[in-house]
Design a protein around this motif. Structure first.
Motif, short mmCIF file in Angstrom:
data_model
loop_
_atom_site.label_atom_id
_atom_site.label_comp_id
_atom_site.label_asym_id
_atom_site.label_seq_id
_atom_site.Cartn_x
_atom_site.Cartn_y
_atom_site.Cartn_z
N ILE A 148 63.75 49.94 -26.27
CA ILE A 148 65.06 50.09 -26.91
C ILE A 148 64.93 50.81 -28.25
O ILE A 148 65.71 51.73 -28.56
CB ILE A 148 65.72 48.70 -27.11
CG1 ILE A 148 66.09 48.10 -25.75
CG2 ILE A 148 66.96 48.80 -28.00
CD1 ILE A 148 66.51 46.65 -25.82
N LYS A 149 63.93 50.41 -29.01
CA LYS A 149 63.71 51.04 -30.31
C LYS A 149 63.35 52.52 -30.15
O LYS A 149 63.88 53.38 -30.86
CB LYS A 149 62.60 50.32 -31.07
CG LYS A 149 62.38 50.85 -32.48
CD LYS A 149 61.29 50.07 -33.20
CE LYS A 149 61.07 50.64 -34.61
NZ LYS A 149 59.98 49.93 -35.32
N ALA A 150 62.47 52.83 -29.20
CA ALA A 150 62.06 54.22 -28.95
C ALA A 150 63.24 55.06 -28.48
O ALA A 150 63.36 56.23 -28.85
CB ALA A 150 60.93 54.25 -27.93
N SER A 151 64.12 54.47 -27.67
CA SER A 151 65.30 55.18 -27.18
C SER A 151 66.25 55.49 -28.33
O SER A 151 66.81 56.59 -28.42
CB SER A 151 66.02 54.35 -26.11
OG SER A 151 65.19 54.17 -24.98
N SER A 156 61.06 60.48 -26.96
CA SER A 156 60.92 60.62 -25.50
C SER A 156 59.48 60.39 -25.03
O SER A 156 59.26 59.85 -23.94
CB SER A 156 61.41 61.99 -25.05
OG SER A 156 60.71 63.03 -25.70
N LYS A 157 58.53 60.78 -25.85
CA LYS A 157 57.12 60.61 -25.47
C LYS A 157 56.80 59.10 -25.33
O LYS A 157 56.21 58.67 -24.35
CB LYS A 157 56.20 61.24 -26.52
CG LYS A 157 54.72 61.12 -26.20
CD LYS A 157 53.89 61.89 -27.24
CE LYS A 157 52.39 61.81 -26.94
NZ LYS A 157 51.86 60.45 -27.07
N GLU A 161 55.89 56.70 -22.01
CA GLU A 161 54.69 55.87 -22.02
C GLU A 161 55.03 54.41 -21.72
O GLU A 161 54.31 53.72 -20.98
CB GLU A 161 54.00 55.97 -23.39
CG GLU A 161 53.33 57.32 -23.64
CD GLU A 161 52.75 57.41 -25.05
OE1 GLU A 161 52.97 56.47 -25.85
OE2 GLU A 161 52.09 58.44 -25.36
N LEU A 162 56.14 53.93 -22.27
CA LEU A 162 56.55 52.55 -22.05
C LEU A 162 57.02 52.33 -20.62
O LEU A 162 56.78 51.26 -20.03
CB LEU A 162 57.66 52.18 -23.03
CG LEU A 162 57.22 52.06 -24.50
CD1 LEU A 162 58.42 51.92 -25.43
CD2 LEU A 162 56.28 50.87 -24.68
N ARG A 163 57.66 53.33 -20.03
CA ARG A 163 58.04 53.24 -18.61
C ARG A 163 56.78 53.10 -17.75
O ARG A 163 56.74 52.31 -16.80
CB ARG A 163 58.83 54.48 -18.20
CG ARG A 163 60.30 54.44 -18.59
CD ARG A 163 61.02 55.69 -18.13
NE ARG A 163 62.43 55.65 -18.46
CZ ARG A 163 63.16 56.71 -18.74
NH1 ARG A 163 62.60 57.92 -18.72
NH2 ARG A 163 64.44 56.60 -19.02
#
Length: 372
Positions: A148-151, A156-157, A161-163
């Motif tokens: 959520i924080k990265a989004s 995007s990188k 990686e989290l996916r």
């Protein structure tokens, strides 16, 4: 008169003998005791013992009150059964009872509610499974928070990686859980775990479990429900011939799925009210136009309830292939037959009607990759 009475008595004796003979030899009533010991101050005194049936409906079995911080339930059961203890309306404890006395020792003397269970191997297995699941859920929550924080930061990188991390975590979790379940002696807890480890995506594991448990559990109601569920999912798994669907198109003409044999067919469940379905339709249309002259066909089943909504969505999205519906929402016979609990959901059939791919394998670019 005496002869008639004698014959009637004889018939009753014979009938009684048949009924006794036909009883399930495994139907032995087990008389056991469930003892609940409580340490700490008791606020209220009622403890409810609830039976969780094979369809997971819950009914009150018995209700007792503490006497000197102790309750003893006398229980009669025919089979290994899942129960739930409702402690003073505040905490609940799941346990599996079969043919042995069981003790539940509760310590509520501190701020933390603690308990131990003695005498139920099945409950030990159930609790071990839940610990494995709890650990997995915690790890997934940690990844979700980072995602959520990265989004939000549009990183995007890190999102990708989290996916990847979440996917690997899921694979590792399922592998670890299956390995643990394989080490378990026959236990009802394993069958109950089928609700935690998706049957559809682990059909080989659950099919082998079904075979392993059949001899000892064939008369168990939970096993029967589990067997029915596995066989139903297996019937629409990859490698199975797609079950027949015959529904009416927008003109009222019946169209059979089997009438498209000889072609590769995308069987797609959708609805006019389903946003993700409508977003996927342009992708299906693109592939249909590209491959229709190469032996590709689409058979869409709408789960709409309104004919006008269904027809309008077809026109708006330019759906130029077979579209059928009985307008019964998720109560559609086709939806039930294919275990549809959410949409969109698709199945790719080969020219012989055999399912060769399904679900997310057919979304976005993956549909075109399969058809190539």
């Amino acid at each position: 008169m005496i002869n008639l009475l004698s014959r009637n008595i004889l018939h009753l004796i014979v009938l009684l003998f048949i009924l006794i003979s036909c009883q399930n030899k495994n139907e032995k009533i087990n008389e056991i005791k469930l003892t609940v010991n409580y340490i700490g101050d008791i606020e209220g005194d009622e403890v409810r013992l609830q039976k969780v049936s094979s369809d997971y409906s819950i009914e009150l079995y018995k209700s007792e009150s503490f006497n000197n911080n102790k309750i003893v339930f006398d229980i009669s059961i025919l089979e290994s059964t899942l129960f739930r203890l409702d402690i003073l309306g505040k905490e609940s404890i799941d346990l599996i009872l079969n043919n042995t006395d069981v003790n539940v020792n509760i310590d509520n003397s501190s701020s933390e509610f603690k308990y131990t269970i003695e005498g139920s191997y099945d409950t030990d297995v159930l609790n071990n499974v839940r610990k494995i699941i709890s650990t997995y859920k915690y790890d997934i929550r940690q990844i979700n928070q980072k995602f959520i924080k990265a989004s939000q930061e549009k990183n995007s990188k890190l999102v990708n990686e989290l996916r990847y991390d979440a996917n690997i975590l899921k694979i590792d979790f399922e592998k670890f859980l299956k390995n643990y379940l394989r080490t378990v002696d026959n236990s009802l807890a394993v069958i109950i775990t089928s609700d935690y480890l998706d049957i559809d995506n682990n059909i080989s594991f659950w099919d082998s479990t079904l075979i392993k448990y059949r001899d000892n559990f064939s008369y168990n109601s939970y096993f029967k429900s589990f067997e029915k569920k596995v066989n139903k999912i297996k019937s629409v798994s990859i490698g199975s011939v797609a079950p027949e669907i015959i529904l009416s198109d927008t003109t009222g003409k019946d169209v059979a799925l089997s009438s498209l044999r000889g072609k590769y067919v995308l069987l797609d469940f959708w609805a006019g009210w389903c946003g993700p379905c409508r977003m996927e339709n342009p992708n299906i249309l693109k592939n249909y136009v590209k491959y229709k002259n190469k032996g590709f066909e689409v058979y869409q089943v709408s789960l709409d309830r309104s004919r006008s909504d269904w027809v309008n969505a077809i026109k708006k999205d330019n759906l130029i292939w077979y579209n059928v519906s009985d307008l019964k929402f998720f109560q559609s016979e086709a939806a039930s037959l294919y275990n549809i609990d959410r949409i969109p959901k698709g199945f790719l059939l080969d020219p012989n009607g055999v399912i060769i791919a399904k679900d997310t394998e057919l979304r976005g670019n993956r549909l075109g990759e399969k058809l190539d």
